[in-house]
Scaffold this motif. Structure first.
Motif, mmCIF file in Angstrom:
data_model
loop_
_atom_site.group_PDB
_atom_site.id
_atom_site.type_symbol
_atom_site.label_atom_id
_atom_site.label_comp_id
_atom_site.label_asym_id
_atom_site.label_seq_id
_atom_site.Cartn_x
_atom_site.Cartn_y
_atom_site.Cartn_z
ATOM 1 N N SER A 1 2.817 6.510 -6.811
ATOM 2 C CA SER A 1 1.830 7.446 -7.356
ATOM 3 C C SER A 1 2.318 8.878 -7.250
ATOM 4 N N CYS A 2 2.903 9.218 -6.082
ATOM 5 C CA CYS A 2 3.429 10.575 -5.882
ATOM 6 C C CYS A 2 4.590 10.849 -6.835
ATOM 7 N N TYR B 1 2.632 1.665 -3.327
ATOM 8 C CA TYR B 1 1.732 2.155 -4.374
ATOM 9 C C TYR B 1 1.530 3.667 -4.270
ATOM 10 N N ASP B 2 1.289 4.154 -3.033
ATOM 11 C CA ASP B 2 1.092 5.594 -2.844
ATOM 12 C C ASP B 2 2.362 6.367 -3.162
ATOM 13 N N ARG C 1 -5.623 13.698 -5.564
ATOM 14 C CA ARG C 1 -4.933 12.464 -5.161
ATOM 15 C C ARG C 1 -4.152 12.659 -3.872
ATOM 16 N N THR D 1 0.834 -1.207 0.000
ATOM 17 C CA THR D 1 0.000 0.000 0.000
ATOM 18 C C THR D 1 0.868 1.256 0.000
ATOM 19 N N ILE E 1 -4.436 10.604 -0.295
ATOM 20 C CA ILE E 1 -3.319 9.958 0.412
ATOM 21 C C ILE E 1 -3.201 10.500 1.827
#
Length: 564
Positions: free
Chosen positions: A204-205, A200-201, A248, A197, A252
């Motif tokens: 993404s950033c 993934y975050d 997004r 998790t 988060i």
């Protein structure tokens, strides 16, 4: 579709799905048969030969890869691949002719892009776009740093729980091997899921950061006859991407921080043969919202003399800053509280009984000073808290109260004073009434010396000079974490900024460390001996100037280290 390679003057009504970019510059309307992803140009058969002679390393796609053309183009619709020509004011969308036909026929207001683009380069909003993107990218970096710290914390929790499992396992016998294996597998599975998790975050950033960087690079490289129109299109796409990134980021930041814990079940000892594992491993959320960590590094330092005429060598033991930007320091060697202006020049002072040990800001212009004097020959003890006001550049004495404990350090939070004695931390009202003992360690001297409190009052930091530890307590005095580091020897000064940034000095290591808000991870070593540190005794972080103000032991200067 027109025949490939045919060229007519630009004024013709013949419409191609993709027109040659180079021919357009010569007012010719030629259908493109190729697309260069490096130049982002559409090229006809004639122009592609010239292009390949100059750019033989560029990747060129033909009509067989036309799906790869969409997305590279500045002025093409991401959905249909047609040229963007209008803006739907009702939906605030850039549109091609297909978009209008399919989705915007009933819309009230449709504007042509060249009309909207007039003067865009001169608008304040366009000029501020680069700064806005830089700001968002900086926040993405901070959020990424926070998640990397969470990732390290997760691994630390994993190690600690493994240790607890092993310790608990030691109390029983070898028939528990099966149970231990199941418990560790449960833990590892949970950690793996949580790490996925976080990863993934984080990815993404990083991806959003790269996208914003790419957009700005493309915007800055925009040239040609239709620069205004193309710039407007990039401007709108960048705004859309910023909205997407902000949304997004909010998702988060609202996500709880995933931690894990292990609670051993002592009741299992009589019933081992009937159980499946040692206890329960799950994730516990420490706080509801993730806070990005601001990590600083030093840019340089400047020394400022604070010694007045006919004074002994100074010893600055306490520092704080007023809302006006003026700085107040406690000079133990001369028993004086000194007021410094924005250029760190002494403008006023107030003499107090000996010895000054620390000071803190209690209100916008009121300073509390810890005074402690013990005379073993004449057998007297003086433990006092003095209050001084600062008004229009002048220091005035207000009042004082006495305590029945040594006063080695003082901090203020929400109308309460926190005073450390060397072995205990106690809370007082600003009127001098004892509230409670928060923490005490009588195992030896110097176990509770300096103290600081987080802005919300939920976390308290104290230094154990004997064991060379930074200790983090909760508001009830329970020990949360203990921190040691080779770069933090003989702890001295300690401070927490109004926004919760935490710094601690090592007087023997000649360092100042920035810690995370839990006091368990070192974020950075922000100041060293090279910046003039020589037995640093006190420290304060100025959020107004992004500077560390440091007082060395028995020196006449304060050191101001500029951070970024």
């Amino acid at each position: 579709m027109a025949a490939g390679g045919s060229s007519i003057y630009k004024g013709s009504d013949l419409i191609h799905d993709y027109s040659c970019s180079k021919c357009e510059e010569n007012y010719l309307n030629t259908e493109a048969q190729h697309f260069c992803s490096g130049c982002e140009h559409y090229l006809c058969d004639k122009c592609v030969n010239l292009h390949n002679g100059y750019h033989n390393k560029h990747t060129v796609y033909g009509r067989g890869d036309i799906q790869k053309w969409v997305g590279f183009s500045l002025d093409r619709c991401d959905v249909h691949g047609d040229k963007l020509t209008v803006h739907c004011d009702d939906h605030q969308e850039l549109c091609c002719s297909v978009c209008v036909a399919l989705n915007h026929r009933q819309c009230y207001s449709i504007s042509h892009l060249p009309d909207l683009a007039k003067g865009i380069l001169k608008t304040a909003e366009y000029k501020q776009l680069s700064g806005t993107v830089d700001s968002i990218r900086g926040r993405l970096d901070e959020l990424g740093n926070a998640m990397m710290i969470d990732q390290a914390s997760l691994k630390d929790s994993h190690k600690n729980i493994i240790a607890k499992i092993k310790s608990f396992r030691y109390k029983i016998n070898k028939i528990l091997d099966r149970l231990e294996k199941k418990t560790v597998e449960q833990l590892d599975g949970l950690v793996e899921d949580l790490e996925k998790t976080i990863k993934y975050d984080l990815e993404s950033c990083l991806n959003m950061n790269d996208q914003l960087k790419t957009i700005m690079e493309k915007l800055q490289q925009t040239t040609g006859k239709h620069k205004d129109t193309k710039s407007y299109i990039w401007f709108r796409k960048c705004q859309n991407k910023l909205n997407e990134v902000k949304s997004r980021m909010q998702e988060i930041q609202k996500m709880p921080i995933e931690l894990i814990r292990f609670d051993s079940d002592e009741s299992i000892l009589p019933f081992l043969s009937n159980l499946n594992n040692f206890g329960n491993v799950d994730n516990g959320h420490s706080v509801p919202v993730r806070s990005a960590a601001h990590m600083y590094k030093a840019l340089g330092s400047t020394n400022y003399s604070v010694r007045m005429e006919e004074e002994k060598t100074c010893c600055i033991v306490g520092i704080c800053e007023l809302p006006s930007g003026e700085v107040v320091i406690a000079d133990q060697a001369n028993n004086r509280v000194k007021l410094l202006n924005n250029q760190y020049q002494v403008t006023d002072h107030s003499d107090l009984p000996r010895y000054l040990h620390d000071l803190c800001l209690t209100a916008d212009d009121v300073i509390a000073v810890a005074v402690d004097d013990r005379h073993y020959i004449y057998k007297y003890n003086k433990h006092e808290i003095h209050f001084l006001s600062v008004t229009r550049g002048k220091i005035a004495t207000l009042r004082m109260f006495t305590t029945h404990m040594d006063c080695r350090s003082i901090a203020h939070n929400q109308g309460q004073l926190y005073i450390s004695s060397g072995n205990a931390l106690k809370k007082f009202t600003v009127g001098g009434i004892p509230v409670k003992t928060i923490y005490e360690d009588m195992s030896c001297k110097g176990t509770v010396v300096k103290c600081a409190v987080s802005p919300d009052g939920k976390v308290i930091y104290v230094t154990n000079n004997t064991k060379r530890e930074l200790i983090t307590l909760n508001e009830f005095g329970q020990v949360l974490f203990k921190f040691k580091d080779p770069e933090l020897q003989r702890l001295s000064g300690l401070c927490v900024s109004p926004s919760g940034l935490m710094f601690v000095c090592g007087r023997k290591s000649n360092t100042v460390l920035q810690m995370d808000r839990d006091g368990r991870l070192k974020l950075a070593t922000v100041a060293r001996k090279a910046y003039g540190l020589c037995v640093p005794w006190s420290v304060y972080f100025s959020e107004q100037t992004s500077s560390l103000i440091i007082g060395n032991y028995r020196q006449d200067q304060i050191i101001v280290v500029k951070l970024c």
